[in-house]
Enzyme design. Structure first.
Site, PDB file in Angstrom:
ATOM      1  N   PRO A  77       0.828  -1.211   0.000  1.00 51.65           N
ATOM      2  CA  PRO A  77       0.000   0.000   0.000  1.00 51.65           C
ATOM      3  C   PRO A  77       0.862   1.262   0.000  1.00 51.65           C
ATOM      4  CG  PRO A  77       0.030  -1.019   2.194  1.00 51.65           C
ATOM      5  CD  PRO A  77       0.754  -1.951   1.271  1.00 51.65           C
ATOM      6  N   SER A 106      -3.855   1.490  -0.459  1.00 53.42           N
ATOM      7  CA  SER A 106      -3.776   2.383   0.703  1.00 53.42           C
ATOM      8  C   SER A 106      -5.064   3.182   0.865  1.00 53.42           C
ATOM      9  CB  SER A 106      -2.603   3.351   0.526  1.00 53.42           C
ATOM     10  OG  SER A 106      -2.702   4.405   1.465  1.00 53.42           O
ATOM     11  N   TYR A 129      -5.867   3.128   7.644  1.00 51.53           N
ATOM     12  CA  TYR A 129      -5.396   3.857   8.825  1.00 51.53           C
ATOM     13  C   TYR A 129      -6.638   4.251   9.603  1.00 51.53           C
ATOM     14  CZ  TYR A 129      -0.699   4.501   6.837  1.00 51.53           C
ATOM     15  OH  TYR A 129       0.557   4.308   6.346  1.00 51.53           O
ATOM     16  N   THR A 155      -2.539  -1.283   9.422  1.00 48.92           N
ATOM     17  CA  THR A 155      -1.118  -0.937   9.526  1.00 48.92           C
ATOM     18  C   THR A 155      -0.837  -0.495  10.958  1.00 48.92           C
ATOM     19  OG1 THR A 155      -0.918  -0.391   7.195  1.00 48.92           O
ATOM     20  CG2 THR A 155       0.700   0.597   8.668  1.00 48.92           C
ATOM     21  N   HIS A 234       7.757  -0.262   7.320  1.00 48.16           N
ATOM     22  CA  HIS A 234       7.170   0.831   6.553  1.00 48.16           C
ATOM     23  C   HIS A 234       8.206   1.429   5.591  1.00 48.16           C
ATOM     24  CE1 HIS A 234       3.230   3.049   7.032  1.00 48.16           C
ATOM     25  NE2 HIS A 234       3.799   3.779   6.115  1.00 48.16           N
ATOM     26  N   GLY A 267      12.864  -2.777   1.072  1.00 49.69           N
ATOM     27  CA  GLY A 267      14.097  -2.790   0.291  1.00 49.69           C
ATOM     28  C   GLY A 267      14.126  -3.777  -0.855  1.00 49.69           C
ATOM     29  N   ARG A 289       8.431   0.985  -3.129  1.00 49.50           N
ATOM     30  CA  ARG A 289       9.023   2.035  -3.980  1.00 49.50           C
ATOM     31  C   ARG A 289       9.144   1.590  -5.431  1.00 49.50           C
ATOM     32  NH1 ARG A 289      11.434   2.573   0.973  1.00 49.50           N
ATOM     33  NH2 ARG A 289      11.250   4.626   1.958  1.00 49.50           N
TER      34      ARG A 289
HETATM   35  C1  LIG Z   1       5.576   6.847  -0.728  1.00 49.96           C
HETATM   36  C2  LIG Z   1       5.158   5.767   0.229  1.00 49.96           C
HETATM   37  C3  LIG Z   1       3.882   5.780   0.778  1.00 49.96           C
HETATM   38  C4  LIG Z   1       3.475   4.773   1.637  1.00 49.96           C
HETATM   39  N1  LIG Z   1       2.188   4.763   2.123  1.00 49.96           N
HETATM   40  C5  LIG Z   1       1.764   3.744   2.897  1.00 49.96           C
HETATM   41  C6  LIG Z   1       0.403   3.662   3.300  1.00 49.96           C
HETATM   42  O1  LIG Z   1      -0.422   4.490   2.954  1.00 49.96           O
HETATM   43  N2  LIG Z   1       0.044   2.623   4.098  1.00 49.96           N
HETATM   44  C7  LIG Z   1       0.937   1.654   4.495  1.00 49.96           C
HETATM   45  O2  LIG Z   1       0.572   0.721   5.226  1.00 49.96           O
HETATM   46  N3  LIG Z   1       2.229   1.702   4.095  1.00 49.96           N
HETATM   47  C8  LIG Z   1       2.659   2.699   3.304  1.00 49.96           C
HETATM   48  N4  LIG Z   1       3.949   2.724   2.870  1.00 49.96           N
HETATM   49  C9  LIG Z   1       4.855   1.615   3.196  1.00 49.96           C
HETATM   50  C10 LIG Z   1       4.770   0.515   2.125  1.00 49.96           C
HETATM   51  O3  LIG Z   1       3.539  -0.140   2.164  1.00 49.96           O
HETATM   52  C11 LIG Z   1       5.857  -0.548   2.306  1.00 49.96           C
HETATM   53  O4  LIG Z   1       5.816  -1.038   3.640  1.00 49.96           O
HETATM   54  C12 LIG Z   1       7.267  -0.038   1.989  1.00 49.96           C
HETATM   55  O5  LIG Z   1       7.254   0.871   0.921  1.00 49.96           O
HETATM   56  C13 LIG Z   1       8.147  -1.232   1.652  1.00 49.96           C
HETATM   57  O6  LIG Z   1       9.445  -0.851   1.410  1.00 49.96           O
HETATM   58  P1  LIG Z   1      10.061  -0.548  -0.060  1.00 49.96           P
HETATM   59  O7  LIG Z   1       9.515   0.771  -0.463  1.00 49.96           O
HETATM   60  O8  LIG Z   1      11.516  -0.528   0.203  1.00 49.96           O
HETATM   61  O9  LIG Z   1       9.600  -1.659  -0.978  1.00 49.96           O
HETATM   62  C14 LIG Z   1       4.381   3.733   1.999  1.00 49.96           C
HETATM   63  C15 LIG Z   1       5.677   3.711   1.441  1.00 49.96           C
HETATM   64  C16 LIG Z   1       6.060   4.710   0.552  1.00 49.96           C
HETATM   65  C17 LIG Z   1       7.436   4.628  -0.057  1.00 49.96           C
END
Ligand SMILES: Cc1cc2nc3c(=O)[nH]c(=O)nc-3n(C[C@H](O)[C@H](O)[C@H](O)COP(=O)(O)O)c2cc1C
Length: 356
Positions: A77, A106, A129, A155, A234, A267, A289
């Site tokens: 998400p 999300s 959330y 989350t 996160h 990652g 990402r």
């Molecule tokens: C720009 C951005 C927005 C995110 N928004 C949410 C969100 O709305 N809800 C949530 O549970 N996690 C959110 N996350 C965390 C991601 O779900 C995920 O745990 C994380 O991006 C995983 O790591 P990675 O970016 O290295 O793959 C967000 C991450 C990023 C980079």
């Protein structure tokens, strides 16, 4: 799409993003140590390949919550997805459908969850959330179920919003979007195990708890009947100085002991990263990402292309490990190692700094 490598997609995504949106995407909390640890932990595992097994027909598909996944990957998400592609959550939904993976949408993203479900029907998980009281949450879950969502995700690592200095210093506030009619973030800080018990008792929808980092919490989730235990920090955007997520995985897998599915993110950028988590017992891996960068590179088609390349990388890694399929993967195929690249959000793409 003509992209042949993930590095081209990442580079194009970066070119297409404004500084604010780039920093919002790649940034982490405080010193960004958790963020870097995610990569450092992945790079601190080397493979111990086996040879002379028949790998002519490697199968890499699986299922999660009864939904077929063409590769063991889910779209994590991401809030404010609409800044990466105008289609926002609906573009990610299209790519998930067209390629064949599951999307976790999300709750702070446009279009809102009902519009995404109407535009792209199909199995999907809704991540919420808490921005209102229990009555508000119950109504949102009921609406999500009515709209066809096949899973619900809480989350739990975002009790309060962290300090992301890249955004703070520029005064950038993500536009977020749909909050299903409420916007009081303080309810997140009051979320407890009672919330989990309540959702399990009241609703017949698989429950995902995201943000698990310890055996104790994984044990408690499994004991309460949580369907998916999601290991995550996160993306290093919440608590700083956590362990890298893949380092939390073995104790969580052991504590869950088959009572729930286990997801992990943090990652993961390459097929070889994904396969490491599968070796350690994850059922699937979340990409965050990478998903957003691919959308920024060219919307849903570029995200489909990124998933195709990821599939190719996963297949190649599994075959070169001498494994005939996912069932042959295990911790014996891994050994500790010293990372060769300085860990960073883009360190899986060493060619980015070169003239390719
Ligand atoms: C720009 C951005 C927005 C995110 N928004 C949410 C969100 O709305 N809800 C949530 O549970 N996690 C959110 N996350 C965390 C991601 O779900 C995920 O745990 C994380 O991006 C995983 O790591 P990675 O970016 O290295 O793959 C967000 C991450 C990023 C980079």
């Amino acid at each position: 799409m003509a992209f042949q490598t993930l590095h081209e997609i990442v580079r194009r995504g970066r070119q297409n993003l404004s500084r604010n949106h780039w920093d919002y995407l790649i940034g982490g909390a405080d010193s960004e140590t958790s963020l870097r640890r995610n990569r450092q932990a992945l790079d601190s595992l080397a493979y111990r390949p086996r040879i002379l097994n028949d790998v002519s027909d490697v199968a890499v598909s699986t299922t999660l919550l009864g939904t077929p996944l063409r590769i063991p990957v889910v779209l994590a998400p991401i809030g404010s997805l609409q800044v990466f592609d105008a289609g926002g959550g609906a573009a990610a939904a299209e790519a998930a459908r067209d390629f064949g993976v599951l999307q976790i949408l999300s709750s702070v993203c446009l279009p809102d969850f009902e519009a995404v479900a109407a535009a792209v029907p199909g199995p999907r998980i809704y991540q919420l959330y808490l921005m209102g009281d229990q009555g508000w949450m119950d109504e949102v879950i009921a609406r999500a179920m009515a709209a066809g969502y096949t899973g619900f995700c809480l989350t739990a690592d975002t009790q309060v919003y962290s300090r992301r200095e890249r955004d703070i210093l520029k005064g950038f506030v993500p536009p977020s979007g749909s909050r299903a009619g409420a916007s009081d973030f303080s309810y997140q800080a009051r979320m407890t195990w009672d919330t989990v018990e309540h959702v399990k008792a009241r609703f017949d929808i698989p429950l995902v708890v995201k943000g698990v980092a310890t055996a104790a919490d994984a044990q408690r989730c499994a004991g309460l009947g949580v369907d998916v235990v999601y290991v995550s920090n996160h993306g290093g955007r919440q608590l700083d100085h956590t362990r890298g997520c893949i380092d939390c995985l073995p104790e969580v897998v052991e504590a869950v002991d088959g009572r729930a599915s286990v997801l992990v993110d943090g990652g993961f950028m390459r097929g070889a990263d994904v396969v490491k988590a599968l070796c350690l017992g994850a059922d699937a891996v979340g990409v965050g990402r990478l998903e957003a960068l691919a959308l920024a590179a060219g919307g849903a088609p570029a995200l489909v292309r990124a998933l195709e390349i990821l599939e190719h990388e996963i297949r190649t890694s599994v075959a070169l490990l001498g494994a005939g399929g996912l069932d042959d993967l295990g911790p014996g195929l891994l050994a500790p190692a010293v990372p060769v690249n300085a860990p960073g959000v883009l360190s899986a793409f060493p060619l980015l700094g070169e003239d390719y």
